[in-house]
Write a protein that holds these residues in place. Structure first.
Motif, mmCIF file in Angstrom:
data_model
loop_
_atom_site.group_PDB
_atom_site.id
_atom_site.type_symbol
_atom_site.label_atom_id
_atom_site.label_comp_id
_atom_site.label_asym_id
_atom_site.label_seq_id
_atom_site.Cartn_x
_atom_site.Cartn_y
_atom_site.Cartn_z
ATOM 1 N N LYS A 232 0.833 -1.216 0.000
ATOM 2 C CA LYS A 232 0.000 0.000 0.000
ATOM 3 C C LYS A 232 0.863 1.260 0.000
ATOM 4 O O LYS A 232 0.689 2.158 -0.838
ATOM 5 C CB LYS A 232 -0.931 0.000 1.222
ATOM 6 C CG LYS A 232 -1.836 -1.224 1.340
ATOM 7 C CD LYS A 232 -2.798 -1.115 2.492
ATOM 8 C CE LYS A 232 -2.126 -1.092 3.858
ATOM 9 N NZ LYS A 232 -1.463 -2.383 4.189
ATOM 10 N N SER A 233 1.789 1.333 0.932
ATOM 11 C CA SER A 233 2.658 2.508 1.038
ATOM 12 C C SER A 233 3.587 2.631 -0.160
ATOM 13 O O SER A 233 3.887 3.737 -0.619
ATOM 14 C CB SER A 233 3.485 2.461 2.328
ATOM 15 O OG SER A 233 2.643 2.492 3.464
ATOM 16 N N VAL A 305 0.411 15.020 -3.880
ATOM 17 C CA VAL A 305 -0.201 13.887 -3.169
ATOM 18 C C VAL A 305 -0.210 14.159 -1.670
ATOM 19 O O VAL A 305 0.805 14.581 -1.099
ATOM 20 C CB VAL A 305 0.565 12.579 -3.456
ATOM 21 C CG1 VAL A 305 0.071 11.447 -2.567
ATOM 22 C CG2 VAL A 305 0.424 12.189 -4.923
ATOM 23 N N LEU A 306 -1.349 13.909 -1.032
ATOM 24 C CA LEU A 306 -1.464 13.912 0.423
ATOM 25 C C LEU A 306 -1.754 12.477 0.842
ATOM 26 O O LEU A 306 -2.803 11.922 0.511
ATOM 27 C CB LEU A 306 -2.586 14.840 0.888
ATOM 28 C CG LEU A 306 -2.851 14.875 2.398
ATOM 29 C CD1 LEU A 306 -1.650 15.460 3.143
ATOM 30 C CD2 LEU A 306 -4.103 15.680 2.718
ATOM 31 N N PHE A 307 -0.831 11.868 1.577
ATOM 32 C CA PHE A 307 -0.916 10.447 1.920
ATOM 33 C C PHE A 307 -1.170 10.272 3.405
ATOM 34 O O PHE A 307 -0.387 10.731 4.238
ATOM 35 C CB PHE A 307 0.381 9.746 1.507
ATOM 36 C CG PHE A 307 0.433 8.289 1.874
ATOM 37 C CD1 PHE A 307 -0.678 7.475 1.762
ATOM 38 C CD2 PHE A 307 1.618 7.720 2.336
ATOM 39 C CE1 PHE A 307 -0.627 6.127 2.098
ATOM 40 C CE2 PHE A 307 1.690 6.379 2.668
ATOM 41 C CZ PHE A 307 0.562 5.582 2.548
ATOM 42 N N PHE A 308 -2.277 9.618 3.729
ATOM 43 C CA PHE A 308 -2.604 9.259 5.112
ATOM 44 C C PHE A 308 -2.430 7.752 5.259
ATOM 45 O O PHE A 308 -3.290 6.981 4.833
ATOM 46 C CB PHE A 308 -4.049 9.639 5.445
ATOM 47 C CG PHE A 308 -4.249 11.073 5.861
ATOM 48 C CD1 PHE A 308 -3.327 12.043 5.531
ATOM 49 C CD2 PHE A 308 -5.369 11.460 6.580
ATOM 50 C CE1 PHE A 308 -3.502 13.368 5.894
ATOM 51 C CE2 PHE A 308 -5.567 12.780 6.963
ATOM 52 C CZ PHE A 308 -4.627 13.738 6.616
ATOM 53 N N ASP A 309 -1.322 7.334 5.845
ATOM 54 C CA ASP A 309 -1.114 5.921 6.150
ATOM 55 C C ASP A 309 -1.806 5.606 7.472
ATOM 56 O O ASP A 309 -1.917 6.472 8.339
ATOM 57 C CB ASP A 309 0.384 5.624 6.227
ATOM 58 C CG ASP A 309 0.695 4.153 6.038
ATOM 59 O OD1 ASP A 309 -0.250 3.371 5.776
ATOM 60 O OD2 ASP A 309 1.871 3.773 6.142
ATOM 61 N N ILE A 347 -4.128 14.806 -4.916
ATOM 62 C CA ILE A 347 -4.625 13.431 -4.844
ATOM 63 C C ILE A 347 -4.584 13.011 -3.383
ATOM 64 O O ILE A 347 -3.506 13.011 -2.772
ATOM 65 C CB ILE A 347 -3.768 12.471 -5.682
ATOM 66 C CG1 ILE A 347 -3.754 12.870 -7.155
ATOM 67 C CG2 ILE A 347 -4.276 11.037 -5.537
ATOM 68 C CD1 ILE A 347 -2.861 11.985 -8.014
ATOM 69 N N PHE A 348 -5.731 12.686 -2.829
ATOM 70 C CA PHE A 348 -5.748 12.171 -1.462
ATOM 71 C C PHE A 348 -5.603 10.658 -1.531
ATOM 72 O O PHE A 348 -6.410 9.963 -2.152
ATOM 73 C CB PHE A 348 -7.044 12.545 -0.748
ATOM 74 C CG PHE A 348 -7.157 11.953 0.630
ATOM 75 C CD1 PHE A 348 -6.275 12.349 1.637
ATOM 76 C CD2 PHE A 348 -8.105 10.999 0.919
ATOM 77 C CE1 PHE A 348 -6.350 11.790 2.899
ATOM 78 C CE2 PHE A 348 -8.192 10.436 2.179
ATOM 79 C CZ PHE A 348 -7.314 10.837 3.179
ATOM 80 N N VAL A 349 -4.550 10.140 -0.905
ATOM 81 C CA VAL A 349 -4.279 8.704 -0.873
ATOM 82 C C VAL A 349 -4.365 8.239 0.571
ATOM 83 O O VAL A 349 -3.688 8.791 1.451
ATOM 84 C CB VAL A 349 -2.882 8.378 -1.445
ATOM 85 C CG1 VAL A 349 -2.661 6.871 -1.445
ATOM 86 C CG2 VAL A 349 -2.736 8.929 -2.854
#
Length: 501
Positions: A232-233, A305-309, A347-349
């Motif tokens: 995923k990451s 990109v904004l990434f919320f793990d 892009i919200f990921v």
């Protein structure tokens, strides 16, 4: 009345005209036009500086007006413009933008926000002449759309306005990044050629890679769900490298936002990538502060990109606050003394496990979570947030026979071809950021696709937002195939990535 131009940051970047008048009355020096304390204090700095140069203030009332008067102004970079207007009260000179803080010895200094103001100015005007402190000239001259003149002190600034040989103060240089742009419909774009993280490192996960291809081209929000270690990451961190080329304005705006974050930034062909930790506060992600409206992660991710793990582990307040920036593509930070609006077109990921323990999707490992624990975990993400997700990807379990397939370079080339196809039909926004009223013009369905959509609406009970998002994703799938009309196969691809209730 004489005047020069400057800039101020309030609700947005505003062009300010600095005007001066000398009238009969008791000698005095005042600044009007909603100036903050830093500007008000400039009266003392300018007086001390001019008196050290043996300048005799006239026995008149000096009034400096910062126009438009209804906009709050802040910053000490107005000093140089005000001093010039006082010194050259009886002379004619050419108007231009003037920036700089004055030292008591007459030196012209830069300020923390000055570079970001120049970047914002370059996005507003196609061509502008600016006078800046010499210490900032090297960086400022690399900004397109600006003709930069530089001075070290007040004496040189006076010479600049009174001499006919202004060109000796010209500071010219070009950043290597802007040397070889690509042109699409006569507009310059900078393509990323650095693939530090490559999709070739990911074995298997072909469905996830195709979803990344769609997300990159259309700037669609995406949710990865899968067991720990499924990739995923890895997909999220590689997504930014295959996104479409940036226009000059996008690069300048990204650097302007970075400079507002008090960060030394360099022009880059790579789009922004922000990855806040799940323990981050709401203020750090959305912006805020007690005194002023500080920029946050959602604005710094603009264009990238904004990434919320570990998405469900973010606080409920943070997750629900995503609604506005994801829907409106902007965020307004309001404080008592300031209000600032930033664009949030990113892009919200999001990435999450299928259950708290993580093994719900596994065929090899047993899941130890109860149904109640899984339900609580899933319920941390509301239906309103999930409705704003364009693409949902259930990650496959890693297998020994999985192999590498497409490289980031190959995916980037496909995105570029689709991006050119978008621009050639006159589209200015990414598909995911199209306004609802633009859908009829750009998202034209074939008869078979239209019938399929009606069946999907009835079967899946799609909301109006879900319908629009499906159309936008289908438009991107059609762009990848260079199709003007959205066919049934494109719509089915889009619907296959919808989150099933």
């Amino acid at each position: 009345m004489k005047k020069l131009k400057c800039l101020s940051l309030s609700d947005e970047i505003d062009i300010i005209e600095v005007e001066s008048t000398f009238t009969r009355g008791l000698p005095g020096f005042s600044i009007v036009g909603l100036a903050n304390t830093a500007i008000k204090e400039s009266t003392e700095r300018i007086k001390a500086c001019l008196m050290s140069k043996n300048f005799a203030f006239p026995a008149q009332k000096i009034t400096i007006n910062l126009s438009p008067s209804g906009i709050p102004k802040q910053g000490s970079h107005f000093d140089l413009a005000i001093a010039i207007l006082i010194l050259l009260q009886k002379q004619d000179f050419k108007e231009c933008f003037v920036f700089g803080e004055l030292g008591l010895d007459g030196s012209v200094k830069s300020t923390n926000e000055l570079f970001s103001l120049l970047l914002f100015l370059s996005t507003k005007l196609e061509k502008a002449e600016v006078l800046v402190p010499f210490s900032l000239a090297a960086k400022a001259s690399m900004i397109p759309n600006l003709k930069v003149y530089a001075v070290n002190n007040l004496d040189e600034a006076l010479e600049f306005f009174t001499s006919e040989q202004r060109e000796k103060f010209l500071y010219s240089s070009t950043h290597p990044l802007f040397a070889n742009p690509i042109f699409i419909k006569e507009k310059a774009y900078i393509q990323n050629t650095d693939f530090a993280f490559d999709f070739k490192d990911i074995k298997g996960q072909e469905n996830a890679k195709f979803a990344c291809l769609i997300a990159a081209l259309g700037m669609h929000n995406i949710l990865f769900e899968g067991s720990p270690g499924s990739g995923k990451s890895m997909c999220a961190k590689r997504l930014v490298y295959i996104m479409p080329p940036q226009s000059l304005n996008e690069i300048l705006a990204a650097n302007a936002y970075e400079s507002l974050n008090s960060k030394e930034c360099e022009f880059s062909s790579q789009r922004a990538f922000r990855n806040p930790h799940h323990t981050s506060t709401r203020a750090s992600i959305f912006g805020g502060g007690t005194r002023g409206a500080k920029i946050g992660e959602v604005a710094l991710a603009n264009g990238g990109v904004l990434f919320f793990d570990e998405f469900p582990h973010f606080s409920k307040n943070v997750i629900e606050s995503l609604r506005e920036p994801l829907e409106d593509n902007q965020i307004l930070i309001s404080r008592v003394n300031s209000k600032v609006r930033y664009e949030t077109k990113f892009i919200f990921v999001a990435a999450q496990n299928p259950c708290p323990y993580g093994n719900l999707f596994s065929h090899k490992l047993n899941c130890k979570c109860s149904e109640l624990e899984i339900k609580r975990y899933k319920n941390r993400i509301s239906a309103a947030i999930l409705d704003r997700i364009d693409l949902y990807v259930a990650m496959d379990e890693v297998r020994s026979e999985d192999k590498s397939s497409f490289s980031s370079k190959e995916l980037s080339d496909r995105v570029l071809q689709g991006f050119i196809f978008q621009k050639q039909r006159g589209q200015t926004e990414f598909n995911a950021k199209l306004k609802d009223e633009d859908l009829k013009h750009f998202c034209v369905l074939s008869k078979e696709a239209s019938n399929t959509l009606e069946l999907a609406i009835a079967r899946f009970k799609l909301s109006q937002r879900a319908i629009n998002k499906s159309l936008k994703v289908a438009r991107t799938c059609a762009d990848l195939k260079q199709s003007e009309i959205i066919e049934k196969e494109h719509l089915l691809e889009a619907l296959s990535f919808r989150i099933k209730a």
